[in-house]
Design a protein around this motif. Structure first.
Motif, PDB file in Angstrom:
ATOM      1  N   UNK A  34      -1.753   9.355   0.102  1.00 50.54           N
ATOM      2  CA  UNK A  34      -2.221   8.023  -0.269  1.00 50.54           C
ATOM      3  C   UNK A  34      -1.316   6.992   0.380  1.00 50.54           C
ATOM      4  N   UNK A  35      -1.828   5.803   0.611  1.00 47.45           N
ATOM      5  CA  UNK A  35      -0.971   4.757   1.176  1.00 47.45           C
ATOM      6  C   UNK A  35       0.100   4.338   0.173  1.00 47.45           C
TER       7      UNK A  35
ATOM      8  N   UNK B 147     -12.792  11.475  -8.309  1.00 45.57           N
ATOM      9  CA  UNK B 147     -11.676  10.763  -7.704  1.00 45.57           C
ATOM     10  C   UNK B 147     -10.585  10.426  -8.727  1.00 45.57           C
ATOM     11  N   UNK B 148      -9.366  10.371  -8.234  1.00 44.19           N
ATOM     12  CA  UNK B 148      -8.250   9.977  -9.098  1.00 44.19           C
ATOM     13  C   UNK B 148      -7.518   8.795  -8.461  1.00 44.19           C
ATOM     14  N   UNK B 149      -6.948   7.956  -9.315  1.00 46.78           N
ATOM     15  CA  UNK B 149      -6.239   6.788  -8.805  1.00 46.78           C
ATOM     16  C   UNK B 149      -4.947   7.226  -8.124  1.00 46.78           C
ATOM     17  N   UNK B 150      -4.747   6.781  -6.871  1.00 43.77           N
ATOM     18  CA  UNK B 150      -3.556   7.178  -6.124  1.00 43.77           C
ATOM     19  C   UNK B 150      -2.601   6.014  -5.917  1.00 43.77           C
TER      20      UNK B 150
ATOM     21  N   UNK C  14      -6.569   2.229  -4.962  1.00 40.96           N
ATOM     22  CA  UNK C  14      -7.001   3.232  -3.995  1.00 40.96           C
ATOM     23  C   UNK C  14      -7.189   4.532  -4.757  1.00 40.96           C
ATOM     24  N   UNK C  15      -8.374   5.104  -4.644  1.00 40.47           N
ATOM     25  CA  UNK C  15      -8.656   6.395  -5.290  1.00 40.47           C
ATOM     26  C   UNK C  15      -8.848   7.452  -4.205  1.00 40.47           C
ATOM     27  N   UNK C  16      -8.430   8.669  -4.503  1.00 39.34           N
ATOM     28  CA  UNK C  16      -8.649   9.769  -3.560  1.00 39.34           C
ATOM     29  C   UNK C  16      -9.384  10.902  -4.261  1.00 39.34           C
ATOM     30  N   UNK C  17      -9.994  11.752  -3.469  1.00 39.64           N
ATOM     31  CA  UNK C  17     -10.730  12.878  -4.038  1.00 39.64           C
ATOM     32  C   UNK C  17      -9.757  13.939  -4.501  1.00 39.64           C
ATOM     33  N   UNK C  18      -9.908  14.358  -5.717  1.00 40.90           N
ATOM     34  CA  UNK C  18      -8.978  15.330  -6.304  1.00 40.90           C
ATOM     35  C   UNK C  18      -9.178  16.704  -5.664  1.00 40.90           C
TER      36      UNK C  18
END
Lengths: 127, 151, 280
Positions: free
Chosen positions: B6-7, B128-131, B147-151
């Motif tokens: 994640x950024x 998705x989870x918050x990153x 920014x959310x990413x796929x778990x």
């Protein structure tokens, strides 16, 4: 000088319209690449196109390849104005025929300076 | 199991500051940190797919979304009413600019979607989870960029 | 929120004493805009509160001076001077330095380094093969010099006058910023230098860019800087000032040559030069 502003956001078109009007351009607008091509095909051929990358119907990259495929439109200066800012994408747009590239967000000065580089805006002679 | 990339919050903050500082006026800067309870009036999201996959969203209270719209359209402070259509357009462009720059923080090439805008909260996919989450205040009201990413 | 007259007087005195830069009445807005972020960072309610702290805190004073001396810079700022660099100064110096095949250039008051790196890009493109060049970038602000050394620029800064072809050729992404290539970084060396104080030991320069900084100094300081510049510019070298600075009283030390709308200054020879020996 005429500028065709191609962006799917009215807010962004408004920002660009104010910026280039200030620099002495008459403006025309299109909400996507296809609408912009329609202008060109109807004979409304501008000196400059300001082109967003991501738009519905036809994106800015495709628009550039279409303009470059038509020799009648060789005189148009093409400047991308987009949030797309990966190194590889800028390379791609330039290779497809974009003359300049401005990354969002930008200040009005940035647009003016790029248009000076392109010889479309004359820098006022310093006093 | 893969590590979620994640950024960094610092980079996201810088991206958001630049968008805000450029288009929404420097006289009223974005202040980092939570600025009270956020009652979401408008939200917008873009998804990124390719080498990196994620979702970038912006959530704003209604009056702030209207002010963002007025400033982007160059309307005189508080005088001109803005339609929902105008607000959706402006908030969509805001998340487009932030999302495109967030995409460039991550390994590419990736593709940016067109923005999805909603009055209220946009629905996020369930996987998705918050990153990364940036809380900030503008004009005394809170906003959130996440920014959310796929778990 | 506005800065009070006593606070403004303190800040302009401080800037004048430490950097010889002038913040005349009427520049309150500028001082406020530059100090407000520092005031927030220091937890002060407003700029006046921050100035009260400046009176006793030398560390904050140094930070404030850094903030006050920041100039907004673009790449290839004003364009014409860089055209003159490529079309006139560089060919002249390449012809004159063929025995050493090296050029020495000074970017004075370099701020965040866009001028030094713009010159480095042009040297990369136009210097003949086998030649080397060194650009000395100096500034009064060590914060600025650290930025030049890092060679990293924000997205907004990258948009300012940098041709897209140069962006893709010389920069790579570094987080939310862009970083200049190692090759260009190697061409640029930084050194802290206060233009209003006597110069430290410096090499002789073939070309000096001293642009948009003299306007901040009073007339006596300007004259003094130009006198000292005369000592470090090679007799056949060039000095380039900002476009609004070319009408300054340069006394008899400098000759002016016009290239388009750019004025180039060259050391004046007070005595007649002996006829050059050729073919010897």
């Amino acid at each position: 000088m005429d500028a065709l502003i191609i962006d799917d956001s009215r807010a962004m078109r408004s920002i660009l319209r104010r910026t280039v009007t200030e620099l002495g351009f008459e403006t025309l607008e299109a909400g996507n690449g296809q609408e912009a091509l329609d202008h060109l095909e109807a004979g409304r051929v501008p000196d400059l196109c300001l082109i967003d990358w991501n738009m519905p119907v036809m994106d800015g990259y495709t628009f550039i390849t279409r303009v470059r495929a038509n020799p009648d439109w060789r005189g148009i200066t093409l400047m991308m104005v987009t949030t797309e800012s990966e190194h590889g994408q800028i390379v791609r747009a330039l290779a497809a025929g974009a003359h300049e590239y401005v990354i969002k967000p930008f200040t009005p000065d940035a647009i003016a300076e790029k248009l000076e580089l392109l010889g479309l805006v004359a820098k006022p002679v310093p006093a | 199991m893969t590590v979620l990339s994640a950024p960094s919050l610092t980079d996201v903050q810088m991206v958001v500051d630049e968008v805000w500082g450029t288009f929404l006026g420097t006289e009223e800067p974005l202040v980092p940190g939570p600025a009270g309870d956020l009652e979401v009036g408008w939200s917008a999201a873009v998804s990124i797919t390719g080498e990196w996959r994620g979702l970038v969203s912006v959530e704003l209270p209604g009056p702030m979304a209207a002010e963002v719209t007025r400033r982007m359209l160059g309307l005189v402070d508080g005088l001109d009413p803005t339609s929902d259509e105008d607000v959706a357009d402006a908030v969509g462009e805001l998340v487009n600019m932030i999302g495109g720059n967030v995409k460039s923080l991550m390994p590419g090439p990736s593709t940016l979607s067109l923005p999805v805008v909603a009055a209220g909260r946009v629905a996020r996919p369930s996987d998705v989870v918050e990153a990364c989450r940036l809380d900030a205040g503008w004009g005394g009201a809170p906003l959130v960029v996440s920014v959310h990413v796929h778990a | 929120m506005t800065i009070s007259p006593p606070s403004f007087a303190f800040v302009s005195d401080l800037a004048r004493r430490e950097t010889a830069m002038l913040y005349d009445p009427g520049k309150e807005y500028l001082v406020e805009a530059r100090l407000l972020p520092l005031a927030r960072e220091a937890g002060c309610a407003d700029v006046d509160g921050y100035v009260a702290r400046l009176r006793t805190d030398p560390v904050e004073q140094a930070k404030a001076l850094d903030a006050l001396t920041i100039n907004e810079t673009s790449w290839f700022r004003d364009n014409a001077p860089y055209q003159a660099f490529t079309e006139v100064m560089l060919p002249a110096m390449v012809a004159a330095r063929s025995h050493v095949r090296h050029l020495s250039i000074w970017s004075a008051a370099c701020s965040s380094g866009q001028e030094a790196y713009s010159l480095a890009m042009l040297l990369d493109q136009h210097l003949p093969a086998g030649w080397t060049a060194q650009i000395l970038a100096t500034d009064v602000s060590t914060t600025m010099l650290a930025r030049v050394d890092a060679g990293r620029y924000s997205q907004v800064e990258m948009n300012r006058g940098l041709p897209a072809t140069s962006l893709v050729k010389y920069f790579s992404r570094a987080g939310s910023e862009w970083e200049i290539s190692e090759d260009l970084k190697r061409m640029v060396r930084t050194q802290q230098l206060n233009l209003s104080a006597p110069f430290p030991l410096l090499p002789t320069f073939d070309i000096v860019f001293l642009r948009n900084v003299l306007i901040y100094f009073d007339l006596e300081t300007k004259r003094d800087i130009l006198r000292r510049m005369r000592q470090v510019v090679a007799p056949d070298g060039f000095l380039l000032l900002g476009s609004s600075e070319t009408t300054l009283d340069l006394e008899d030390d400098w000759n002016r040559e016009a290239h388009g709308r750019t004025q180039l200054h060259r050391p004046a020879t007070t005595t007649l030069q002996p006829i050059a020996l050729t073919g010897a």
